[in-house]
Design a protein around this motif. Structure first.
Motif, short mmCIF file in Angstrom:
data_model
loop_
_atom_site.label_atom_id
_atom_site.label_comp_id
_atom_site.label_asym_id
_atom_site.label_seq_id
_atom_site.Cartn_x
_atom_site.Cartn_y
_atom_site.Cartn_z
N LYS A 1 0.71 -1.25 -0.02
CA LYS A 1 0.03 0.00 -0.18
C LYS A 1 0.89 1.31 -0.22
N SER B 1 -2.75 -0.61 -5.37
CA SER B 1 -4.03 -0.09 -5.15
C SER B 1 -4.51 -1.43 -4.28
N ASN B 2 -5.61 -1.07 -3.57
CA ASN B 2 -6.37 -2.02 -2.76
C ASN B 2 -7.08 -2.94 -3.63
#
Length: 171
Positions: free
Chosen positions: A23, A28-29
């Motif tokens: 992160k 990106s998540n």
């Protein structure tokens, strides 16, 4: 060409540290996935307001991950059952891939489900044993060799095991 970097964390704490580093590195998540066995009942998990638990509950069980908010930052966290294998907690794109199109039901094994999402058979079998043993599989979607190198470096620095890169299947 899209590729994914995979690695095994020996504990949930280690998995959270790796996810946190990914992160911080700008991933990106929606590009990070985590898969680990659900060795507890859903009532054993502490619910945290800032997790993705509401989305996960719709998929099958309330999952809050009392180990912290880092994994809750990932997209689509929830529990799923792979027929013949058992319950798992999954977060990120792997959640949809493993639950979509009954991949697990068609294969009857975790390794088969992992093969179905593009992991080579020999690695999928190795990952299956590690995950069943309580370890966590982490994958990161990458678009460039620079991203792949950055993800591999994070896995290596965090002492992840069985680090590999593979082309991703579209799911």
């Amino acid at each position: 060409m899209s590729k994914a970097v995979f690695g095994i964390a020996q504990s949930i704490d280690q998995a959270e540290n790796i996810v946190n580093e990914l992160k911080t590195a700008g991933f990106s998540n929606n590009d990070i996935s985590v898969l680990f066995p659900d060795k507890s009942t859903t009532r054993d998990f502490a619910h945290e307001k800032h997790t993705k638990a509401p989305e996960g509950a719709a998929i099958g069980g309330t999952v809050g991950l009392g180990t912290g908010a880092v994994l809750g930052w990932l997209a689509g966290i929830g529990s799923l059952a792979i027929p013949g294998v058992g319950p798992f907690i999954a977060a990120g794109p792997i959640m949809g891939a493993l639950s979509g199109a009954a991949v697990g039901a068609a294969t009857g094994s975790l390794a088969g489900a992992l093969i179905g999402i593009g992991i080579p058979e020999y690695e999928a079998k190795r990952y299956e044993e590690k995950i069943k043993g309580g370890n966590a599989l982490i994958s990161v979607h990458t678009e460039s060799s620079a991203e792949r190198d950055k993800a591999k470096e994070i896995f290596e620095r965090s002492h992840a095991e069985d680090i590999s890169t593979t082309e991703e299947e579209s799911v």
